[in-house]
Scaffold this active site. Structure first.
Site, mmCIF file in Angstrom:
data_model
loop_
_atom_site.group_PDB
_atom_site.id
_atom_site.type_symbol
_atom_site.label_atom_id
_atom_site.label_comp_id
_atom_site.label_asym_id
_atom_site.label_seq_id
_atom_site.Cartn_x
_atom_site.Cartn_y
_atom_site.Cartn_z
ATOM 1 N N HIS A 91 0.817 -1.209 0.000
ATOM 2 C CA HIS A 91 0.000 0.000 0.000
ATOM 3 C C HIS A 91 0.854 1.264 0.000
ATOM 4 C CE1 HIS A 91 0.461 -0.452 4.473
ATOM 5 N NE2 HIS A 91 0.513 0.865 4.423
ATOM 6 N N ASP A 122 0.916 -7.707 1.554
ATOM 7 C CA ASP A 122 1.235 -6.298 1.743
ATOM 8 C C ASP A 122 2.745 -6.046 1.743
ATOM 9 O OD1 ASP A 122 0.779 -3.653 2.049
ATOM 10 O OD2 ASP A 122 0.108 -3.749 4.143
ATOM 11 N N SER A 205 4.554 4.753 9.665
ATOM 12 C CA SER A 205 5.461 3.653 9.992
ATOM 13 C C SER A 205 5.269 2.452 9.080
ATOM 14 C CB SER A 205 5.271 3.229 11.449
ATOM 15 O OG SER A 205 3.947 2.744 11.654
#
Length: 852
Positions: A91, A122, A205
């Protein structure tokens, strides 16, 4: 049930969707060790790790697939120094076009290009030029997925909360957490376990390495829970596999990086890991459970259960929710990693599955599909819209088949018609649409200004097709349609024209006012000629209308209304449908005789409608009857690419008055809060005759609050031209205090209403304060104040008893208290005011709009 507690860690991604009911976990203390890790060990480890962690600045230039256009900060870390490979989240890399740069610890900045993003999990990789880093000594961070264990003390190093370097401590509490569910209409990971720790990571983060005391990455930070300190880490086994493919592929390239193919297989089925107790409730036989327990490690707690299958996929109609997976190719499978390994090694090959469904054992043979084949790498851009094949990610979210025509961003043309984001286009211009190539083919045959029906479905109402009327852009506000294709060797998206040079879409366009007759719309609901698909049809449409009845409703939130306080916005819907659901009377091959016949029928019907309307208003005042034939309702759309001069909205309504009309041209005067800039699409609806035609902005006064809009009177047809006329203007004598006047307003339903009023001040000064952002502000103007008005529901003109126009009742845009509010003439705290300069009169109702 949605819970905004789980979110992706990147600063630009919203917190949406819920965690499962088994969110709870127990954090345990790490096992006692005689030679425990000391603070000095962590200091030495972090001194090597921190220089390899980078801050990523990413700008997604286009909406694509699960992501919208945005700018954000995130984190990444170097995993191959020699090749310049940075690991981060999917993402963050994003599936669509991005411009990104990495900032190292010493503030050296280098551009980075995406080289891989996993279709499901991811993680993704950026690449940079290692020689560009000249003043920093750093080492790559090794990946050690085998080092993760419950109780392991970890550090999360990254750009947490927008800080360049943050180091957060935690302890791994779970290694078998379900993948977090972030959004119902966006990216979600699945078919994998996640690790969980109470490290309290926040936005920015994403992509941070999860480090053990030896300086190895044992996980990849991906998301967190907003209501607690829980953070979610992606295991690295599949990351290591992908990195090895990239490293092996790069060995054969000398001069430049080339795209590397990483095999990924899928059945288009989502599995969940369920405990043995739950699998027994699903019908798992006890002997099967004993076989699985005997073949699995002692720590195994459950089995894989089918949650869903995407329609049209290999597993659709073969696997059902609740099926318990027992064996794959004869091997007992209870873990996601083993299942995915088999699938990735069996792309385009058959595999054997053994499942249990309600206590009955079944054997299946399924073909493993190439996951990259259902992950789009190209899109069509037309009028600001982004359209591409439906990806596996969104097909899984919406329960649709992969490859359908998916609207990621509606842009200007589709948004104006009322097509929302996430729509699936099923029919366009009377032709069924099943793939993007078919849509491009149909669109290329249309000429600019054509109005055609479009049918779509949405995941929120999946069983009903919705119909709208799309107007192909008459003006070239946007570049010609283009197809962008991703090039993984450079990380760039390569554009090429979507249409052939001889396409009517490219060769046609609005060149002058004479072309405005190409696409009038009758508001009577009667059908005329079908959608015009080529320039050759334009002349035939002079006296005709398109064959669609339209209702009004619009998903836009930023709409300025000058004629109504109800806040309704506009959306064209095709209401007149045939029994089979298709649009009635839409024929692109009508004979000339049929078109002429229909055109004549329309004029007759229009005359009957007009006569009926005249009878209905027999009790109207003389002023209303006289002035109604001169009033025009405006609907104005401003393309997002043309939001100039402080324009605060893309959609405006207002009322104007015809001041000039001949056989060749008509002119309508309207205030500049309705037509704010010349780069606008203007639609005119006439109170005297039920028709809607386009207009062109020909003049915007640089100081005073009025604009002139031209239209083609021939577009009205013989009946319309006979009833629509120009108003008689009465600049002299000037109004005086105590004079009786009539306010004639035009409602949103095109009904004229009048009210008698008295002039209280013919020369009041108009003072409008400056806005925070530069925008038009009227100065050096005088206004006419009245003792009463219509309130906020109407606008129109000021006339005498004979219906002669003495002023224009308009509106201004102003800013107050930095809030988006709309204030119309007629409220008790405001006075109705009319402006006049020299012999040009204007009536002005003040409206408020926000600071930008």
């Amino acid at each position: 049930m949605e819970d905004p507690s789980e979110r992706l860690g990147s600063a630009d991604l919203d917190s949406v969707s819920a965690v499962k009911t088994d969110d709870f976990s127990m954090e345990i203390d790490p096992p006692f060790q005689e030679n425990a890790v000391t603070a000095e060990d962590w200091r030495k480890s972090l001194s090597k790790v921190v220089p390899a962690v980078v801050v990523l600045r990413i700008t997604a230039t286009r909406a694509f697939d699960t992501e919208s256009a945005s700018a954000s900060y995130a984190t990444g870390f170097v995993v191959d120094k020699r090749r310049g490979i940075i690991l981060t989240n999917r993402h963050v890399v994003k599936p669509g076009p991005v411009v990104a740069e990495a900032m190292f610890l010493n503030r050296e900045e280098v551009p980075v290009h995406p080289i891989y993003r996993d279709p499901v999990h991811d993680f993704g990789f950026f690449r940079y030029d290692p020689s560009a880093i000249q003043f920093l000594n750093y080492e790559e961070i090794p990946l050690a997925p085998e080092g993760a264990c419950v109780g392991l003390e970890i550090r999360v190093v990254g750009n947490d909360s927008g800080e360049k370097v943050s180091i957060l401590a935690g302890t791994l509490a779970r290694l078998d957490r379900d993948a977090p569910h972030y959004k119902k209409d966006g990216y979600n990971d699945f078919n994998t376990f996640y690790m969980q720790a109470a490290s309290g990571t926040k936005g920015g983060s994403s992509g941070s390495p999860v480090i053990d005391w030896q300086g190895r990455a044992v996980g990849l930070n991906a998301g967190s829970k907003t209501t607690s300190a829980s953070a979610f880490f992606l295991p690295l086994e599949r990351v290591v596999r992908a990195l090895r493919f990239l490293q092996k592929g790069s060995e054969t390239y000398v001069d430049k990086w080339m795209a590397v193919s990483i095999p990924r297989g899928t059945l288009q089925v989502t599995f969940l890991h369920k405990g043995f107790d739950e699998t027994r409730r699903l019908g798992l036989r006890s002997e099967t459970e004993q076989t699985v327990r005997h073949a699995s490690p002692a720590s195994e707690t459950g089995m894989l259960v089918v949650e869903s299958a995407v329609p049209g996929g290999p597993g659709y109609k073969h696997l059902e929710p609740g099926d318990v997976l027992v064996r794959v190719n004869g091997e007992v499978i209870t873990q996601f990693l083993k299942l995915e390994t088999i699938l990735d090694d069996s792309v385009n090959s058959n595999i054997e599955l053994q499942i249990e469904r309600g206590g009955v054992s079944k054997s299946l043979t399924l073909l493993v599909q190439d996951l990259h084949s259902i992950t789009p790498n190209y899109f069509l851009q037309v009028s600001g819209a982004i359209i591409h094949p439906l990806s596996y990610q969104q097909a899984r979210n919406f329960r649709f088949q992969c490859g359908l025509v998916y609207v990621t961003e509606p842009g200007y043309m589709l948004f104006k018609a009322g097509v929302p984001r996430h729509a699936i286009i099923k029919k366009f211009a009377g032709e069924e649409i099943s793939c993007l190539e078919e849509l491009i083919s149909v669109l290329s045959k249309l000429s600019r200004g054509a109005r055609v029906p479009l049918e779509y479905i949405s995941y929120v109402d999946r069983h009903r097709r919705k119909s709208v009327l799309v107007t192909v852009d008459r003006h070239e506000w946007y570049a010609p349609p283009q197809i962008y294709t991703r090039d993984d060797s450079t990380g760039l998206w390569i554009a090429k024209p979507a249409f052939q040079p001889d396409s009517p879409f490219l060769s046609s366009g609005t060149k002058d006012v004479g072309n405005l007759a190409s696409c009038p719309i009758s508001l009577t609901g009667e059908h005329a000629c079908g959608g015009d698909v080529s320039e050759g049809n334009h002349q035939e449409l002079v006296d005709g209308v398109t064959s669609m009845e339209t209702n009004y409703e619009d998903p836009s939130e930023g709409v300025s209304h000058h004629n109504g306080s109800d806040g309704i916005v506009k959306k064209r819907r095709v209401d007149d449908l045939s029994t089979d659901g298709s649009v009635a009377d839409i024929s692109f091959n009508e004979s000339e005789e049929a078109k002429l016949e229909k055109s004549g029928a329309i004029q007759d019907d229009g005359l009957m409608d007009y006569q009926g309307a005249t009878a209905a208003t027999a009790n109207a005042s003389i002023t209303e009857r006289v002035i109604e034939s001169t009033l025009v309702m405006f609907e104005v759309h401003v393309p997002p690419s043309c939001m100039l001069d402080g324009v605060h909205s893309q959609h405006f309504f207002g009322t104007g008055v015809i001041i000039y009309q001949t056989q060749d041209m008509g002119l309508v005067a309207v205030d500049k809060n309705t037509v704010a800039v010349s780069s606008s699409d203007v639609l005119l609806s006439f109170a005297a005759f039920p028709i809607e035609i386009p207009g062109e902005v020909v003049f915007l006064h640089p100081v005073h609050n009025y604009a002139l809009i031209s239209y083609d009177p021939s577009a009205l047809g013989p009946v319309g031209a006979s009833v629509v006329r120009a108003a008689e203007l009465l600049p002299e004598p000037a109004l005086c205090r105590g004079d009786s006047v009539y306010l004639v307003g035009l409602s949103r339903s095109l009904q004229a209403t009048s009210r008698k009023s008295v002039v209280t001040n013919p020369c009041a000064a108009l003072n409008i304060g400056s806005a925070d952002s530069p925008r038009y502000r009227a100065t050096n103007m005088e206004v006419i104040e009245l003792d009463t008005d219509f309130g906020s529901s109407f606008s129109g003109v000021l006339t005498d008893e004979q219906g002669r126009v003495q002023a224009l009742w308009g509106s201004f845009s102003t800013q107050k208290k930095k809030k988006r509010r709309k204030m119309k003439t007629g409220k008790r705290r405001d006075k109705t005011i009319l402006t006049h300069t020299s012999k040009d009169y204007q009536m002005v109702g003040i409206s408020e709009c926000p600071d930008e």
